[in-house]
Enzyme design. Structure first.
Site, short mmCIF file in Angstrom:
data_model
loop_
_atom_site.label_atom_id
_atom_site.label_comp_id
_atom_site.label_asym_id
_atom_site.label_seq_id
_atom_site.Cartn_x
_atom_site.Cartn_y
_atom_site.Cartn_z
N HIS A 41 0.86 -1.18 0.00
CA HIS A 41 0.00 0.00 0.00
C HIS A 41 0.90 1.24 0.00
O HIS A 41 2.00 1.19 0.55
CB HIS A 41 -0.83 -0.05 1.29
CG HIS A 41 -1.93 0.95 1.40
ND1 HIS A 41 -1.71 2.27 1.76
CD2 HIS A 41 -3.27 0.83 1.21
CE1 HIS A 41 -2.87 2.91 1.79
NE2 HIS A 41 -3.84 2.06 1.47
N ASP A 52 3.08 -4.18 8.04
CA ASP A 52 1.85 -3.41 7.88
C ASP A 52 0.69 -4.38 8.11
O ASP A 52 0.37 -5.19 7.25
CB ASP A 52 1.81 -2.82 6.46
CG ASP A 52 0.48 -2.15 6.15
OD1 ASP A 52 -0.47 -2.26 6.95
OD2 ASP A 52 0.38 -1.53 5.07
N GLN A 82 -4.42 -4.94 7.05
CA GLN A 82 -5.37 -5.94 6.54
C GLN A 82 -5.26 -7.28 7.27
O GLN A 82 -6.22 -8.05 7.28
CB GLN A 82 -5.13 -6.18 5.03
CG GLN A 82 -5.40 -4.96 4.17
CD GLN A 82 -6.86 -4.53 4.13
OE1 GLN A 82 -7.77 -5.30 4.44
NE2 GLN A 82 -7.10 -3.29 3.76
N LYS A 84 -10.41 -0.75 10.70
CA LYS A 84 -10.50 -1.97 9.89
C LYS A 84 -10.72 -3.20 10.76
O LYS A 84 -10.86 -4.31 10.27
CB LYS A 84 -9.24 -2.13 9.04
CG LYS A 84 -9.10 -1.06 7.95
CD LYS A 84 -7.89 -1.33 7.10
CE LYS A 84 -7.40 -0.09 6.39
NZ LYS A 84 -8.11 0.18 5.13
N CYS A 96 -4.79 2.59 -3.62
CA CYS A 96 -3.51 3.05 -3.06
C CYS A 96 -2.37 2.08 -3.32
O CYS A 96 -1.49 1.89 -2.46
CB CYS A 96 -3.62 3.33 -1.55
SG CYS A 96 -4.91 4.49 -1.13
N1 PMP Z 1 -1.89 -0.56 4.60
C1 PMP Z 1 -2.82 -1.33 4.03
C2 PMP Z 1 -2.45 -2.70 3.54
C3 PMP Z 1 -4.13 -0.86 3.91
O1 PMP Z 1 -5.06 -1.61 3.34
C4 PMP Z 1 -4.44 0.43 4.40
C5 PMP Z 1 -5.85 0.99 4.32
N2 PMP Z 1 -6.38 1.01 3.04
C6 PMP Z 1 -3.43 1.18 4.99
C7 PMP Z 1 -2.17 0.65 5.07
C8 PMP Z 1 -3.66 2.56 5.52
O2 PMP Z 1 -4.50 2.52 6.62
P1 PMP Z 1 -5.08 3.89 7.25
O3 PMP Z 1 -5.69 4.64 6.08
O4 PMP Z 1 -6.10 3.44 8.22
O5 PMP Z 1 -3.94 4.62 7.84
#
Ligand code: PMP
Length: 411
Positions: free
Chosen positions: A125, A202, A205, A228, A367
């Site tokens: 991401h 990270d 997910q 999440k 993203c």
């Molecule tokens: N890493 C991953 C794998 C994600 O799916 C996301 C959320 N789409 C994020 C980071 C970022 O999370 P947040 O927007 O809650 O900071």
């Protein structure tokens, strides 16, 4: 194998019983973006504001004590979820993005220099790429990419080429937010440590869907987001080993993060306050504790079994649809995310047409632009399941895709 009573569980989530406008049923398949909230989490936020609203760690008054106790209980809940060695290794942040940036500033900018390498990969991401690009630009370090296999897994046969004595950090997602790929964190941690690198996971997910034990997996840093994992927005967690956190510089300066401030300098506070400058999202942190209690009461085994069933059914049903390509590995290597594209149908049209049937998915690049470049598509459609989704909802997704094809008169 433990199972979930899905219809009972659905009753815990008030939004799931509310049809969309025009009586369309809500078929919420965008859990990778954010999850719905159970009543207990919603109630906990209200309880905070109604009963013990005050700032934490400041007051010598009763409300201040009460709210501080609640917040520290939530921190202990996170400690138990991750099995951290010490409770002060749990830092509250605004989310995964904030947690990763904290490490990119407090650790990478302090300890990296020209010649050092950060190992990433194409499924990350942007939240686990851009902060490293920024840290690399600031320090002279460089990014290296571990290649992916054609089906979208990390190609560990290439690890020796890119993980070397120069590697100081391995930044990797526990689970891809597009491909659904679950990465072999234990092995990556072992291999990273063998060359003297640290590993940052990270967990945005992965943490909501599978148990994690940072000590057993020997993870150095782990980030995740409350929203999440059925908790509020605006709150997340950075776990870090105490030795690393103690060696780092604070990221944000301000109140709460100091031991003493002189006219020209400051001494940072001990963990975790050192990294919690300013006023925390207090109610959100407390309700995150409630959300974690909720999922751990359901049990990760039961959650994983239900979500796997949904994923398998989705892959089966979608594979029958002409012109549909599924991205990512087979269900045994992935979590409950199914991304796809249909020939002749742009993902934004797909999203709108599915919405007409109440099926809420995410479309776009999610993203992950470098991943989409690698996949050679500009965008994809993503269904992401939670334990409260049903096989009927997966069937509704397949039917809605067939409907979208019909609208576009695809043969
Ligand atoms: N890493 C991953 C794998 C994600 O799916 C996301 C959320 N789409 C994020 C980071 C970022 O999370 P947040 O927007 O809650 O900071």
């Amino acid at each position: 194998q433990p199972t979930l009573d899905v219809s009972a569980v659905r009753n815990d989530f008030p939004i799931l019983g509310k049809p969309l406008a025009e009586g369309r049923p809500l078929i919420y398949l965008d859990n990778g973006a954010t999850t719905q909230k159970p009543q207990c989490v919603i109630d906990k936020v209200t309880e905070c504001y109604e009963n013990y609203n005050a700032n934490v760690h400041r007051g010598v008054h009763t409300l201040g004590d009460q709210v501080t106790t609640e917040l520290e209980n939530a921190r202990e809940t996170v400690q138990n979820l991750l099995n951290t060695a010490a409770v002060e290794e749990v830092i509250f942040t605004a989310g995964t993005t904030a947690a990763i940036n904290l490490v990119a500033h407090g650790w990478a900018r302090k300890f990296l220099s020209a010649g050092d390498e950060i190992l990433v990969n194409l499924m990350e991401h942007h939240a686990n790429l851009v902060p490293w690009q920024q840290a690399a630009a600031a320090t002279g370090a460089t990014l290296r990419y571990l290649p992916l296999t054609p089906d979208g897994r990390l190609d560990l046969t290439r690890l020796d080429e890119v993980l070397t004595e120069k590697t100081k950090l391995v930044a990797v997602t526990g689970m891809s937010n597009v491909l659904g790929t679950i990465n072999p964190i234990d092995e990556l941690a072992r291999r990273a440590h063998a060359v003297g690198a640290v590993i940052l996971v990270d967990g945005a997910q992965s943490v909501p869907h599978q148990p994690v034990d940072v000590q057993a997996s020997d993870i150095d840093f782990l980030a995740f987001s409350g929203h999440k994992i059925y908790g509020p927005t605006g709150i997340g967690v950075l776990y870090g080993k105490a030795a690393l956190l103690n060696a780092m510089d604070p990221f944000l300066g301000g109140g709460n993060m100091i031991r003493y401030v002189y006219e020209d300098r400051f001494e940072p506070a001990d963990l975790p306050a050192k990294f919690e400058a300013g006023t925390l999202p207090i109610a959100q942190a407390i309700a995150l504790g409630t959300a974690i209690d909720y999922v751990t009461d359901l049990g990760f085994e039961a959650i994983a079994a239900q979500e796997h069933q949904l994923t398998v059914r989705a892959q089966e049903r979608l594979a029958e649809i002409p012109g549909l390509r599924i991205f990512g590995p087979a269900p045994e290597h992935k979590g409950s995310i199914v991304s796809f594209a249909v020939e002749g149908l742009h993902s934004h049209d797909m999203g709108e047409l599915l919405d007409r049937k109440g099926v809420e998915i995410r479309v776009g690049h999610h993203c992950t632009m470098p991943l989409h470049d690698w996949l050679q598509v500009s965008s994809t459609s993503r269904a992401s399941f939670a334990f409260y989704n049903t096989l009927e909802e997966v069937d509704a997704l397949a039917e809605a895709i067939l409907y979208a094809r019909k609208v576009f008169r695809l043969a």
